[in-house]
Design an enzyme around this catalytic site. Structure first.
Site, PDB file in Angstrom:
ATOM      1  N   ASP A   1      -9.975 -19.710 -23.659  1.00  0.00           N
ATOM      2  CA  ASP A   1     -10.759 -18.495 -23.417  1.00  0.00           C
ATOM      3  C   ASP A   1     -10.695 -17.696 -24.715  1.00  0.00           C
ATOM      4  O   ASP A   1      -9.709 -17.018 -24.975  1.00  0.00           O
ATOM      5  CB  ASP A   1     -10.178 -17.694 -22.251  1.00  0.00           C
ATOM      6  CG  ASP A   1     -10.925 -16.396 -22.013  1.00  0.00           C
ATOM      7  OD1 ASP A   1     -12.159 -16.369 -22.175  1.00  0.00           O
ATOM      8  OD2 ASP A   1     -10.267 -15.385 -21.687  1.00  0.00           O
TER       9      ASP A   1
ATOM     10  N   GLU B   1     -14.877 -21.646 -23.336  1.00  0.00           N
ATOM     11  CA  GLU B   1     -15.906 -20.802 -22.728  1.00  0.00           C
ATOM     12  C   GLU B   1     -16.952 -20.427 -23.771  1.00  0.00           C
ATOM     13  O   GLU B   1     -16.623 -20.103 -24.909  1.00  0.00           O
ATOM     14  CB  GLU B   1     -15.261 -19.543 -22.145  1.00  0.00           C
ATOM     15  CG  GLU B   1     -16.175 -18.757 -21.250  1.00  0.00           C
ATOM     16  CD  GLU B   1     -15.462 -17.623 -20.526  1.00  0.00           C
ATOM     17  OE1 GLU B   1     -16.161 -16.671 -20.142  1.00  0.00           O
ATOM     18  OE2 GLU B   1     -14.241 -17.681 -20.348  1.00  0.00           O
TER      19      GLU B   1
ATOM     20  N   ASP C   1      -6.367 -13.739 -19.379  1.00  0.00           N
ATOM     21  CA  ASP C   1      -6.839 -14.630 -20.442  1.00  0.00           C
ATOM     22  C   ASP C   1      -6.374 -16.065 -20.200  1.00  0.00           C
ATOM     23  O   ASP C   1      -7.145 -17.013 -20.351  1.00  0.00           O
ATOM     24  CB  ASP C   1      -6.363 -14.138 -21.812  1.00  0.00           C
ATOM     25  CG  ASP C   1      -6.960 -12.786 -22.170  1.00  0.00           C
ATOM     26  OD1 ASP C   1      -8.198 -12.668 -22.146  1.00  0.00           O
ATOM     27  OD2 ASP C   1      -6.193 -11.850 -22.457  1.00  0.00           O
TER      28      ASP C   1
END
Length: 181
Positions: free
Chosen positions: A7, A67, A139
């Site tokens: 992420d 992502e 996160d």
């Protein structure tokens, strides 16, 4: 198969490592890589690159999932996030990993079953799916979610790619993520 989920973020980048054995997922590790907000942008990107490289060496994943960047209201934030993502991808590719990309919507659908899920819902479902004793930070949870998204989608993608020629002959195509004919 061992999957490293990322992420990306300039201040804090989450990472999560899971293993997939058949239909079962197992937690390996998760955490964050933080950069010093007082450092220059190039120094912060190097910190991120070095951190991703170290995580890759430590956990020896077979592939990575990251992502995708979304366009934010603030263009400057989007550009900075894109640079952080680029540094992370360079660290992954530098280690020789194939990198797969997923949107936040794909992550949420894969983990929660609902594309507009909030961070708390993602954290809760990641905790349940991986049977964790406690909730990871947001996160790390998002990074684990990206890894879960890849783990769940990799079989489907492989199956669909094998079926693609037959589907095209039958007049089928993908539109807005759905198979239509």
């Amino acid at each position: 198969m061992r999957i490293l989920g990322i992420d990306p973020g300039l201040r804090t980048t989450g990472f999560g490592v899971i293993e997939k054995h058949g239909n079962k997922l197992a937690y390996v590790a998760s955490g964050t890589i933080k950069s010093d907000g007082n450092s220059t942008l190039p120094e912060r990107l190097k910190t991120l690159y070095d951190g991703i490289s170290e995580v890759s060496r430590t956990y020896a994943p077979d592939c990575a999932a990251i992502e995708k960047v979304f366009v934010n209201v603030n263009p400057q934030s989007t550009l900075l996030l894109g640079q952080a993502r680029g540094a992370a991808i360079c660290g992954l590719v530098g280690y020789g990993l194939p990198v797969f990309e997923y949107t936040a919507l794909q992550l949420k659908v894969a983990v929660v079953g609902y594309g507009r899920a909030n961070k708390a819902q993602v954290q809760e479902m990641v905790t349940r799916l991986l049977m964790l004793p406690g909730q990871p930070g947001s996160d790390a949870a998002d990074a684990l979610g990206v890894a879960i998204c890849h783990a769940n989608g990799s079989d489907t993608l492989g199956t669909l790619s094998g079926l693609a020629p037959d589907l095209v002959r039958k007049g089928m195509r993908v539109r807005r993520g759905r198979l239509v004919g």
